[in-house]
Motif scaffolding. Sequence first.
Motif, PDB file in Angstrom:
ATOM      1  N   PHE A   1      -2.357  -0.018 -10.486  1.00 52.79           N
ATOM      2  CA  PHE A   1      -1.257   0.089 -11.699  1.00 52.79           C
ATOM      3  C   PHE A   1      -0.162  -0.882 -11.432  1.00 52.79           C
ATOM      4  N   GLY A   2       0.302  -0.421 -10.215  1.00 54.01           N
ATOM      5  CA  GLY A   2       1.428  -1.599  -9.842  1.00 54.01           C
ATOM      6  C   GLY A   2       1.350  -3.214  -9.972  1.00 54.01           C
TER       7      GLY A   2
ATOM      8  N   ARG B   1       1.125  -4.007 -13.560  1.00 57.23           N
ATOM      9  CA  ARG B   1       2.711  -4.102 -14.139  1.00 57.23           C
ATOM     10  C   ARG B   1       3.346  -5.290 -13.537  1.00 57.23           C
TER      11      ARG B   1
ATOM     12  N   THR C   1     -11.192  12.711  -9.796  1.00 58.66           N
ATOM     13  CA  THR C   1      -9.744  13.195  -9.793  1.00 58.66           C
ATOM     14  C   THR C   1      -9.752  14.751  -9.828  1.00 58.66           C
TER      15      THR C   1
ATOM     16  N   ARG D   1      -2.765   7.658 -19.223  1.00 57.35           N
ATOM     17  CA  ARG D   1      -2.075   6.698 -18.893  1.00 57.35           C
ATOM     18  C   ARG D   1      -1.580   5.926 -20.444  1.00 57.35           C
TER      19      ARG D   1
ATOM     20  N   GLU E   1      -5.815   3.928  -7.188  1.00 59.33           N
ATOM     21  CA  GLU E   1      -5.448   3.634  -8.570  1.00 59.33           C
ATOM     22  C   GLU E   1      -4.063   3.311  -8.640  1.00 59.33           C
ATOM     23  N   HIS E   2      -3.176   3.835  -8.025  1.00 59.35           N
ATOM     24  CA  HIS E   2      -1.706   3.671  -8.217  1.00 59.35           C
ATOM     25  C   HIS E   2      -1.274   2.327  -7.666  1.00 59.35           C
TER      26      HIS E   2
ATOM     27  N   CYS F   1      -3.591  10.617  -2.047  1.00 60.84           N
ATOM     28  CA  CYS F   1      -3.176   9.479  -2.035  1.00 60.84           C
ATOM     29  C   CYS F   1      -3.932   8.694  -3.165  1.00 60.84           C
ATOM     30  N   ASP F   2      -3.876   8.294  -4.279  1.00 61.65           N
ATOM     31  CA  ASP F   2      -4.729   7.589  -5.131  1.00 61.65           C
ATOM     32  C   ASP F   2      -4.596   6.168  -4.985  1.00 61.65           C
TER      33      ASP F   2
ATOM     34  N   HIS G   1      -3.075  12.859 -16.021  1.00 67.02           N
ATOM     35  CA  HIS G   1      -3.470  11.468 -15.673  1.00 67.02           C
ATOM     36  C   HIS G   1      -3.634  10.588 -16.944  1.00 67.02           C
TER      37      HIS G   1
ATOM     38  N   TRP H   1      -4.683  -5.965  -3.782  1.00 68.70           N
ATOM     39  CA  TRP H   1      -5.172  -4.300  -3.942  1.00 68.70           C
ATOM     40  C   TRP H   1      -5.964  -3.801  -2.787  1.00 68.70           C
TER      41      TRP H   1
END
Length: 210
Positions: A37-38, A41, A14, A208, A33-34, A30-31, A206, A57
């Motif tokens: 995360f979505g 959630r 990172t 969380r 990992e996001h 453009c990560d 970063h 993913w």
Amino acid sequence: MLLWINGPFGGGKTQTAHELQRRLPGSVLCDPEHVGFGLHRMTPPHLRGDFQDHQAWRQGVYEVLDLVLTRHPGPVIAPMTITEPAYFEETVGRLRERGHDVRHFALLAGRETVLRRLRERAFGRAVQVVAGQGAALRRESFAVSKVDLCLARLSEPQFAEQVWTDDLTMHQVADHIAASAGLALAPNTDGPLRARLRRAWTGVRHIRFD
């Protein structure tokens, strides 16, 4: 061009990615990992596990990066640990097959160096435990459990180019990646204090809490 920055958890992906973006005009970060995360959630805790195991993913990362690489004129930077060869082919491999110029770099270091960096990262996040947020340190435990696997897998030819970072600063790692990819970085004008503050701020951004 896509710069995929791989490496063990706590290996400096990172920080290096943000340094590249800071000094590489026209670049975007453009990560992948996001996307994970979505997915987390959207699913109950007992169904989460490792989001990389979800086809959604891998497909999502491929589609988003394909879109950005097709429509954005500058370099794209993606920091993400990925060690499963089949998953690597479904993301990096497919993007290459699509015709994109993908430069992959695995940031490696000796086991003790990686563990030391993880301990330092965990200490920096320990305030979350005081606040009742233990998730950060649980993630550090997960990262420690994966160190040996990451170092072994990412040393294999499929995951070239390997960059050994034990004796390199983060700025030097960014310089190496840019030179290998044929990209010109803006000069690094940070002094020692400003560089430390920048790294600390990147780390804080970063953290969380979910």
